[in-house]
Scaffold this active site. Sequence first.
Site, PDB file in Angstrom:
ATOM      1  N   LYS A 196      -2.320  -5.229  -9.277  1.00  0.00           N
ATOM      2  CA  LYS A 196      -1.014  -4.865  -8.724  1.00  0.00           C
ATOM      3  C   LYS A 196      -0.462  -6.069  -7.985  1.00  0.00           C
ATOM      4  O   LYS A 196      -1.072  -6.566  -7.039  1.00  0.00           O
ATOM      5  CB  LYS A 196      -1.168  -3.679  -7.779  1.00  0.00           C
ATOM      6  CG  LYS A 196       0.117  -3.323  -7.067  1.00  0.00           C
ATOM      7  CD  LYS A 196      -0.024  -2.005  -6.336  1.00  0.00           C
ATOM      8  CE  LYS A 196       1.229  -1.676  -5.554  1.00  0.00           C
ATOM      9  NZ  LYS A 196       1.087  -0.399  -4.842  1.00  0.00           N
ATOM     10  N   ARG A 206      10.682   2.106  -2.626  1.00  0.00           N
ATOM     11  CA  ARG A 206      10.574   2.189  -1.160  1.00  0.00           C
ATOM     12  C   ARG A 206      11.713   3.019  -0.585  1.00  0.00           C
ATOM     13  O   ARG A 206      11.547   3.694   0.418  1.00  0.00           O
ATOM     14  CB  ARG A 206      10.463   0.789  -0.561  1.00  0.00           C
ATOM     15  CG  ARG A 206       9.117   0.166  -0.944  1.00  0.00           C
ATOM     16  CD  ARG A 206       8.826  -1.202  -0.363  1.00  0.00           C
ATOM     17  NE  ARG A 206       7.633  -1.759  -1.003  1.00  0.00           N
ATOM     18  CZ  ARG A 206       7.302  -3.036  -1.009  1.00  0.00           C
ATOM     19  NH1 ARG A 206       8.084  -3.924  -0.392  1.00  0.00           N
ATOM     20  NH2 ARG A 206       6.207  -3.436  -1.614  1.00  0.00           N
ATOM     21  N   GLU A 235     -10.095  -8.780 -10.616  1.00  0.00           N
ATOM     22  CA  GLU A 235      -9.813  -7.522  -9.917  1.00  0.00           C
ATOM     23  C   GLU A 235     -10.196  -6.325 -10.790  1.00  0.00           C
ATOM     24  O   GLU A 235     -10.817  -5.375 -10.325  1.00  0.00           O
ATOM     25  CB  GLU A 235      -8.308  -7.422  -9.607  1.00  0.00           C
ATOM     26  CG  GLU A 235      -7.857  -8.236  -8.415  1.00  0.00           C
ATOM     27  CD  GLU A 235      -8.126  -7.512  -7.089  1.00  0.00           C
ATOM     28  OE1 GLU A 235      -8.674  -6.390  -7.106  1.00  0.00           O
ATOM     29  OE2 GLU A 235      -7.781  -8.083  -6.045  1.00  0.00           O
ATOM     30  N   LYS A 250       0.481  -3.570 -12.962  1.00  0.00           N
ATOM     31  CA  LYS A 250       1.751  -3.194 -12.353  1.00  0.00           C
ATOM     32  C   LYS A 250       2.395  -4.386 -11.693  1.00  0.00           C
ATOM     33  O   LYS A 250       1.689  -5.086 -10.982  1.00  0.00           O
ATOM     34  CB  LYS A 250       1.462  -2.107 -11.315  1.00  0.00           C
ATOM     35  CG  LYS A 250       2.640  -1.689 -10.495  1.00  0.00           C
ATOM     36  CD  LYS A 250       2.197  -0.699  -9.453  1.00  0.00           C
ATOM     37  CE  LYS A 250       3.380  -0.407  -8.558  1.00  0.00           C
ATOM     38  NZ  LYS A 250       3.040   0.444  -7.478  1.00  0.00           N
ATOM     39  N   SER A 276       9.856   1.003 -10.464  1.00  0.00           N
ATOM     40  CA  SER A 276      11.197   1.444 -10.072  1.00  0.00           C
ATOM     41  C   SER A 276      12.269   0.389 -10.326  1.00  0.00           C
ATOM     42  O   SER A 276      13.352   0.709 -10.824  1.00  0.00           O
ATOM     43  CB  SER A 276      11.184   1.862  -8.599  1.00  0.00           C
ATOM     44  OG  SER A 276      10.799   0.783  -7.770  1.00  0.00           O
TER      45      SER A 276
HETATM   46  C1  PBG Z   1       2.080   2.136  -2.935  1.00  0.00           C
HETATM   47  C2  PBG Z   1       2.877   2.151  -4.188  1.00  0.00           C
HETATM   48  C3  PBG Z   1       4.042   1.431  -4.446  1.00  0.00           C
HETATM   49  C4  PBG Z   1       4.443   1.780  -5.738  1.00  0.00           C
HETATM   50  C5  PBG Z   1       3.521   2.689  -6.226  1.00  0.00           C
HETATM   51  N1  PBG Z   1       2.545   2.894  -5.257  1.00  0.00           N
HETATM   52  C6  PBG Z   1       4.864   0.574  -3.583  1.00  0.00           C
HETATM   53  C7  PBG Z   1       4.378  -0.688  -3.014  1.00  0.00           C
HETATM   54  O1  PBG Z   1       3.321  -1.215  -3.331  1.00  0.00           O
HETATM   55  O2  PBG Z   1       5.119  -1.179  -2.179  1.00  0.00           O
HETATM   56  C8  PBG Z   1       5.662   1.231  -6.421  1.00  0.00           C
HETATM   57  C9  PBG Z   1       6.103   1.947  -7.641  1.00  0.00           C
HETATM   58  C10 PBG Z   1       7.450   1.577  -8.118  1.00  0.00           C
HETATM   59  O3  PBG Z   1       8.112   0.628  -7.671  1.00  0.00           O
HETATM   60  O4  PBG Z   1       7.900   2.276  -9.026  1.00  0.00           O
HETATM   61  N2  PBG Z   1       1.804   3.442  -2.495  1.00  0.00           N
END
Ligand code: PBG
Length: 326
Positions: A196, A206, A235, A250, A276
Amino acid sequence: MFPTERPRRLRRTPALRALVAETSLRPSDFVAPLFVAEGRHDPTPILSLPGHFQHTVSSLLDEVKALRHAGVNSVILFGVPERKDEVGSGAWDPNGIAQVALRAVRDEFGDEVVLMADLCLDEYTSHGHCGVLRADGTVDNDATIELYAKTAIAQAQAGAAVVAPSGMMDGQVGAIRRALDAAGHQDTVIMAYAAKYASGLYGPFREAVGVEIAGGGDRRGYQQDYANRREALREARADVAQGADIVMVKPAMTYLDVVADLSRELDVPLCAYHVSGEYAMVKAAGQNGWIDANAVAIEQLTAVRRAGADFVLTYFAREVAEELGR
Ligand code: PBG
């Protein structure tokens, strides 16, 4: 003088093209991310994710039903609590919003839906970080994974078939596996957000969960640097060694090299999260009439599968599944 290689022969008709297509995209390849908020009477639209809502428990159930109707049987839930605190205790509260929502989906759909729970603290902490803070403001890795373990048990008890740790703490998968097993949840699947990256593409998420990182901070101290490729393999291997059943990359589109590496090097199911910001970019251009949003979405999601992902978490799940069914 004339070409001897004529690949165009195989592109002549739709039937021929379908026959030789190397990659498929089906509604069952999607996991739909869904948000459920505590203490609301009506679903609240998320402006930066057009078509998505902070659901009430009842509108969440309607959405899962609509997804199933379109052929999407997997969902991942994110809770949006009314109150936050320093340690994020809402994450493991048996009556916290995620657990309430998990129980509701579980009761309604049972094992017909693959019910996943995002496992992190950031939606629940007052400072917006994915873990607990030391006095100097840095995230305390080992104290945090204890809380992830508690959260995993609460989620499994509430009916999650899959828990998906997304906090990028070292050792989180092992800590969660041990805790789940000790609590009798040997069958609960762990889908690790293995690679990630600290991405600029999480902005709309967010907003969706109401997270602001205190002091304008960021997550570069725990999420990966997008300059790095081999680190993702390190990882992901660590997560598999600790017991991850599925690993995730991701975001998706900017990390297809990483998806390809992991699919070649590992033998566990692999998924990617089309996040997102990726959804928002395509939607915004589509709304301006600059691109055909659904066509671009299908192209992008197919590319993620072509790179080697077995399935995709995507905000397009419902619309693209409906489009594929037409
Ligand atoms: C953390 C989490 C995030 C997303 C999924 N799980 C946000 C982050 O790491 O700031 C982002 C998913 C998205 O942008 O669609 N709980």
